[in-house]
Design an enzyme around this catalytic site. Structure first.
Site, PDB file in Angstrom:
ATOM      1  N   LYS A 167      11.593  14.898  -9.781  1.00 12.83           N
ATOM      2  CA  LYS A 167      11.583  14.027  -8.857  1.00 12.83           C
ATOM      3  C   LYS A 167      10.094  13.033  -8.778  1.00 12.83           C
ATOM      4  O   LYS A 167       9.900  12.299  -7.774  1.00 12.83           O
ATOM      5  CB  LYS A 167      11.635  14.429  -7.372  1.00 12.83           C
ATOM      6  CG  LYS A 167      12.983  15.425  -6.937  1.00 12.83           C
ATOM      7  CD  LYS A 167      14.299  14.606  -7.687  1.00 12.83           C
ATOM      8  CE  LYS A 167      14.757  13.470  -7.068  1.00 12.83           C
ATOM      9  NZ  LYS A 167      15.870  13.001  -7.795  1.00 12.83           N
ATOM     10  N   CYS A 168       9.770  12.964 -10.004  1.00 13.18           N
ATOM     11  CA  CYS A 168       8.451  12.296 -10.138  1.00 13.18           C
ATOM     12  C   CYS A 168       8.654  11.208 -10.802  1.00 13.18           C
ATOM     13  O   CYS A 168       7.789  10.119 -11.107  1.00 13.18           O
ATOM     14  CB  CYS A 168       7.434  12.979 -10.417  1.00 13.18           C
ATOM     15  SG  CYS A 168       6.613  14.185  -9.274  1.00 13.18           S
TER      16      CYS A 168
HETATM   17  N1  LIG Z   1      12.283   2.103 -11.533  1.00 10.40           N
HETATM   18  C1  LIG Z   1      12.835   2.993 -10.753  1.00 10.40           C
HETATM   19  N2  LIG Z   1      13.993   3.041 -10.253  1.00 10.40           N
HETATM   20  C2  LIG Z   1      14.572   3.860  -9.627  1.00 10.40           C
HETATM   21  N3  LIG Z   1      13.718   5.057  -9.367  1.00 10.40           N
HETATM   22  C3  LIG Z   1      12.641   5.030  -9.787  1.00 10.40           C
HETATM   23  C4  LIG Z   1      11.684   4.225 -10.507  1.00 10.40           C
HETATM   24  N4  LIG Z   1      10.769   4.537 -10.896  1.00 10.40           N
HETATM   25  C5  LIG Z   1      10.254   5.613 -10.386  1.00 10.40           C
HETATM   26  N5  LIG Z   1      11.618   6.122  -9.796  1.00 10.40           N
HETATM   27  C6  LIG Z   1      11.542   7.376  -8.966  1.00 10.40           C
HETATM   28  O1  LIG Z   1      12.099   8.320  -9.636  1.00 10.40           O
HETATM   29  C7  LIG Z   1      12.678   9.338  -8.664  1.00 10.40           C
HETATM   30  C8  LIG Z   1      13.417  10.331  -9.583  1.00 10.40           C
HETATM   31  O2  LIG Z   1      12.793  11.069 -10.230  1.00 10.40           O
HETATM   32  P1  LIG Z   1      13.437  11.857 -11.487  1.00 10.40           P
HETATM   33  O3  LIG Z   1      14.123  10.829 -12.544  1.00 10.40           O
HETATM   34  O4  LIG Z   1      12.026  12.564 -12.104  1.00 10.40           O
HETATM   35  O5  LIG Z   1      14.569  12.668 -10.873  1.00 10.40           O
HETATM   36  S1  LIG Z   1      15.068  14.038 -11.532  1.00 10.40           S
HETATM   37  O6  LIG Z   1      14.144  15.182 -11.316  1.00 10.40           O
HETATM   38  O7  LIG Z   1      15.323  13.939 -12.777  1.00 10.40           O
HETATM   39  O8  LIG Z   1      16.339  14.342 -10.628  1.00 10.40           O
HETATM   40  C9  LIG Z   1      13.252   8.697  -7.588  1.00 10.40           C
HETATM   41  O9  LIG Z   1      12.859   9.432  -6.617  1.00 10.40           O
HETATM   42  P2  LIG Z   1      13.678   8.968  -5.300  1.00 10.40           P
HETATM   43  O10 LIG Z   1      13.045   7.673  -4.690  1.00 10.40           O
HETATM   44  O11 LIG Z   1      13.668  10.192  -4.127  1.00 10.40           O
HETATM   45  O12 LIG Z   1      15.192   8.664  -5.563  1.00 10.40           O
HETATM   46  C10 LIG Z   1      12.212   7.428  -7.705  1.00 10.40           C
HETATM   47  O13 LIG Z   1      11.370   7.176  -6.700  1.00 10.40           O
END
Ligand SMILES: Nc1ncnc2c1ncn2[C@@H]1O[C@H](COP(=O)(O)OS(=O)(=O)O)[C@@H](OP(=O)(O)O)[C@H]1O
Length: 446
Positions: A167-168
């Site tokens: 989630k980072c």
């Molecule tokens: N460009 C862009 N577009 C969309 N989201 C973005 C982006 N950059 C970073 N993030 C952040 O990525 C978060 C999800 O992290 P992960 O991909 O590591 O999640 S996971 O662990 O694979 O489920 C996700 O967390 P949430 O905001 O809670 O959905 C986003 O905040």
């Protein structure tokens, strides 16, 4: 049309419908002279152009000579007589047409792919970076299965791995790095080092999960749970002691809320499946929860998780922080980081600031390009801010792409008092993490 004197064949190509016949108007033998339309002297025609049969009642294909006046005249067409190849059954005609169009499409597709491939092959081999459409680099054309691959490409074990944190922004980071022409990515999360059943399949299994790449390109995979799984550092070192590791972190409270949001959505989906009696097929679309594997107690706990608020889950009734609640536990980065530093040198691990990657991706990506020993190729032109999504989306020369809905979810409102309490709690843990990595990430203390 004069039928006794010499006549000039029509030149050009046309398609005509006549009653139930689709007529192909073929006349590649422009300029040939014939005595009469009805009985052309076929021996005067070049072999290539000579019709095989003049007329057949059995075949759906009819070859016949027609007077020019029987056809709609083409503009500027002064020929006296035309050769018409007709297909007497409309369905057959449609089938022939489809095959012809498909062949044309395939020809152009293959030509296009070869051209792109040649360009990329040239750039990869010479070590020059050429901006190319990221999806086609060393990747088989869409039309073919993934078993097809270009010459001089092969599957390599990853030289760099995004180890977490969940989630980072691990997915965003991988997709952004894939904009670089020297990077290839594994498409899904492979979970090789953290799942014993996968690890037991051996390195060759892992290698086959990797994309095709040219020599000189870097293969990257991401599996966020690597960071928190005790066995993983040693296992990665056993594969490649000089591998480069990317660790993306976010402010711990925001990360915990993001984690809670995802767990709540998954629990709600699982509860719905259980309530509807649809939970017997093993896993949901994310592969994260298996309704078959959960027993009655777990079902109950999932239903509770889906309904309880973040505040209820993180603060115990006595007012202390519930450190064993997983979204909180995973945000205690130092508790996992020390294991990595026992196995790898600090120089092998790059800490990426996930909050800054959201705000302004390019500076973080520059740091990573340099860490991976790559020329700086990803720039501002690769991003645009999508106001509806509230995040940056990616673009290259040919396409634009935002991450899917599960990335960048709206978080539930959390009581500011709880946020402050959590920040105070995390402050000491954050300091320990800063010490371990030798870097202050500046997360708020309350
Ligand atoms: N460009 C862009 N577009 C969309 N989201 C973005 C982006 N950059 C970073 N993030 C952040 O990525 C978060 C999800 O992290 P992960 O991909 O590591 O999640 S996971 O662990 O694979 O489920 C996700 O967390 P949430 O905001 O809670 O959905 C986003 O905040």
């Amino acid at each position: 049309m004069g039928s006794n004197g010499p006549v000039m064949m029509h030149s050009g190509f046309g398609l005509f419908y006549e009653k139930d016949k689709l007529l192909f108007h073929l006349s590649s033998y422009s300029g040939m002279e014939f005595q009469e339309c009805e009985r052309p002297n076929l021996t005067q025609m070049p072999n290539k152009a000579r019709p095989r049969r003049e007329w057949s009642t059995l075949s759906p294909i009819d070859v016949l000579w027609m007077p020019r006046s029987a056809m709609r005249p083409a503009e500027g067409d002064t020929s006296d007589c035309i050769l018409v190849v007709g297909i007497s059954r409309p369905k057959m005609a449609a089938a022939f047409l489809s095959v012809a169009l498909l062949s044309l499409f395939l020809t152009f597709h293959v030509l296009y792919d070869s051209a792109v491939y040649s360009l990329h092959a040239a750039s990869a081999v010479e070590g020059r970076a050429v901006e190319l459409v990221s999806q086609v680099r060393a990747t088989p054309p869409l039309l073919f299965s993934s078993k097809v691959h270009y010459p001089r490409t092969s599957r390599h074990l990853p030289q760099a791995i995004i180890i977490g944190v969940r989630k980072c922004g691990t997915r965003a980071l991988l997709e952004m790095l894939f904009l670089h022409p020297q990077i290839q990515k594994a498409s899904g999360e492979v979970h090789f080092f953290d799942r014993d059943d996968n690890y037991g399949k051996g390195l060759e299994w892992y290698r086959r999960k990797m994309p095709y790449s040219f020599r000189g390109q870097i293969t990257i995979e991401k599996s966020p749970s690597y960071f928190v799984t005790p066995e993983v550092p040693e296992r990665i070192r056993a594969m490649n002691a000089s591998v480069k590791l990317l660790l993306i972190v976010r402010e711990p409270v925001t990360r915990a809320i993001s984690d809670y949001t995802q767990l709540r959505i998954h629990a709600a989906t699982a509860s719905t499946l259980i309530i509807n009696g649809n939970g017997s097929n093993g896993s949901n679309s994310n592969g994260t929860l298996s309704s078959r594997s959960i027993n009655g107690q777990q079902q109950q706990s999932q239903q509770v998780q889906a309904t309880r608020s973040f505040e209820e889950l993180v603060i115990r009734p006595d007012g202390t922080i519930n450190e064993s609640y997983r979204p909180v536990a995973i945000s205690l980065y130092h508790t996992f980081m020390h294991r990595w530093l026992e196995v790898f040198s600090r120089e092998q691990i790059l800490v990426v600031n996930g909050d800054q990657l959201i705000e302004d991706p390019v500076p973080q990506l520059r740091k990573i390009e340099s860490f991976l020993g790559l020329e700086p190729r990803i720039g501002r032109h690769n991003f645009y801010f999508n106001h509806t999504k509230g995040f940056y989306c990616l673009r290259n020369e040919t396409s634009e792409k935002c991450l899917r809905e599960s990335k960048g979810r709206r978080h539930p409102r959390v009581s500011p008092l709880v946020v402050t309490k959590l920040r105070r709690f995390f402050n000491e843990h954050n300091q320990r993490f800063y010490e371990l990595v030798g870097e202050d990430l500046g997360w708020p203390e309350e």
